[in-house]
Design an enzyme around this catalytic site. Sequence first.
Site, PDB file in Angstrom:
ATOM      1  N   GLU A  76       0.818  -1.217   0.000  1.00 16.21           N
ATOM      2  CA  GLU A  76       0.000   0.000   0.000  1.00 16.21           C
ATOM      3  C   GLU A  76       0.851   1.267   0.000  1.00 16.21           C
ATOM      4  OE1 GLU A  76      -3.107   1.835   3.191  1.00 16.21           O
ATOM      5  OE2 GLU A  76      -3.165  -0.335   2.895  1.00 16.21           O
ATOM      6  N   ASP A  77       1.974   1.250   0.731  1.00 18.34           N
ATOM      7  CA  ASP A  77       2.727   2.494   0.961  1.00 18.34           C
ATOM      8  C   ASP A  77       4.104   2.555   0.299  1.00 18.34           C
ATOM      9  OD1 ASP A  77       0.635   3.355   2.504  1.00 18.34           O
ATOM     10  OD2 ASP A  77       1.505   2.701   4.399  1.00 18.34           O
TER      11      ASP A  77
END
Length: 700
Positions: A76-77
């Site tokens: 996600e990051d």
Amino acid sequence: MPEAEFLFSEVAQYLKSEDVTQLKNAYSFGQGAHSGQYRKSGEPYISHPLAVARILGKLHMDAPTLTAALLHDVVEDTHISKEEISERFGESVAELVDGVSKLEKIKFQTQAEAQAENFRKMLLAMARDVRVILIKLADRLHNMQTLDVMRPEKQRSIARETLEIYAPIAHRLGLNNIYQELQELGFCYSYPLRYRVLVKATKAARGNRREIVGKIQDAIVNKLKEAGLDAQVNGREKHIYSIYKKMVEKQLSFSEVLDIYGFRVIVKDVPACYVALGALHSLYRPIPGKFKDYIAIPKANGYQSLHSTLLGPFGIPMEMQIRTQEMHRIAENGVASHWLYKSTDANLNDLHMKTNQWLQSLLETLNDSADSMEFLEHLKIDLFPGDVYVFTPQGKILTLPRRSTAVDFAYAIHSDIGNCCVAAKINGENAPLRSELKNGDRVEIVTAPYAKPNPSWLSYVVTGRARSHIRRFLKTIQYDESVELGERMLNQALLALNIDPTMINEAQWEKLVRDSGAKSKQALLADMALGKQLPAVIAKRLISPLESINSKQVSSDPITILGTEGLTVQFAKCCHPIPGDVIVGLIKKEHGLVIHTHNCPTITQSQKHPENYLDVAWGKDIARTFEVKIKVMAANKHGVLARIAAAIAKTESNIDDVAMESEKDYTAMGFILQIRNRHHLAQVIRDLRRIKDVAKITRI
């Protein structure tokens, strides 16, 4: 980082050395991926996945779960892909990480839609592997523990989501410790002032009453020893949020809630539970109606215990919980007990079977829901703890939420039973389908092969399962009706262009569907019925000028209206058409086909767009009633309204609404009546004119 060393030493107590090595590799990989990233608190970002892994380590989760916890934010990051995780740490870890990751790359119209779609994705993954939600709960718990660095409005938003979704999921999975901490933190950030006031008051009250609690505990221990029981007795402190909930729900003051003390008694086996119950009932008087046997009938999340509220010294109510050590483990750790205690305990197997059933019902609800927002609504309904325990005719126990009805029960048995139910028997007696069920009710559902769900059920069903099945059925019916009506509307538009509808071939339809971007021919027809497409426009796009010239002459028959077309046909509120009136169909964007009387002012105002009109006519033997407005001018005398109402009732017409306005000598009465047709209306008006005090009657 010392925290990493703490994690590795903690998990080394139950994991193999090669598993610990994998965790160390995952930590190094995650630390590199998150390099240069910091949390709002200023800590390196890797501190968060590390804390999540430690929370799960306390539950003795397996190596893939802990590895996924350390990597749960990298997809996600960071630039790391799911495929890269799969190559390094295996497919199982990659699937867990993907299940927890948000759908950041997809753009949604609203934040609520994005949130709902993320929940849908997460719960879909959870239904395949329950470890996904365990990682997510640990992730949310650590985020709540460090929420103080966020802006107040962000704190409230996250806290509300925690109380509405994550805490109830933790409760449903039996993770009592995580559930209670999420509730406390959620309450703290949702209502900070109320939380601080209650914390202060609770500390003061507990300090004042500590001596009394100690004496009661000693008395309980001595009584159990007299009964020959080796028991562990602990005083239970009420949590701040549970105190607040009880104050709100039962409209109690703080002192009234705090008067209930809690004690937990843990004994060696099930027979000892009932012996302990008898001993305590002989020590303090039980309060009638306050005994629950969750050992014989466990809760849906596997919780087992005996609950009894006793009247202690000085009239103090005390809740006793009596359970075995195994029951206590499941009560505290729920579905995670499988990893925490490597046991073949029958209760654990039963718990996993119930959890599996719940996850499968979630999948079914997800498939029945039109979109993620609807699914989230159903999920929120079902997450509240079940309070009603009812029996099938075969003696099987079903757990349903409070205020569940016979329809909820029918859908809990099977969707086909719910769709075909027509009546219910509760404890052997006939009862309406909307009857609310009570603990211990024995429920039997009566079905009929041609029965179908009623839209009115949505006004009283409680469970998300029932609601989603009913909505799905109604949408299917509505869609089929829309397609049928759309085809009739298009045929009439083609006939108006002197085109025989049977002359349109599949190639023409395929081209139109492709050019318009519609999903299918049926979708286009349904859109016409619902007012999203104009039949005249579609008809012209279907044919070429040459076909229009060479077409054979055909007669154009009006569309027949039966009054049972559901949402695809609406009857205008401005003129209230009824069978017998000359009518016109007006195609209105997003409303479908709206039926007006031919002399309605709305029709005369819209004459500039003849392509929006369709010829319509009433069918024969219409078996329903329609709203009609009439205005009655009557002398301002005592009892005149009662005489008018009685006259209307004699004609078998119902009064839906009445409004009155007094003038000098007369009263103007506006009635909305349920009328079958013009003949029925004429009969009503004739009977009203026979009343001496009625001066004038007008249909509005």
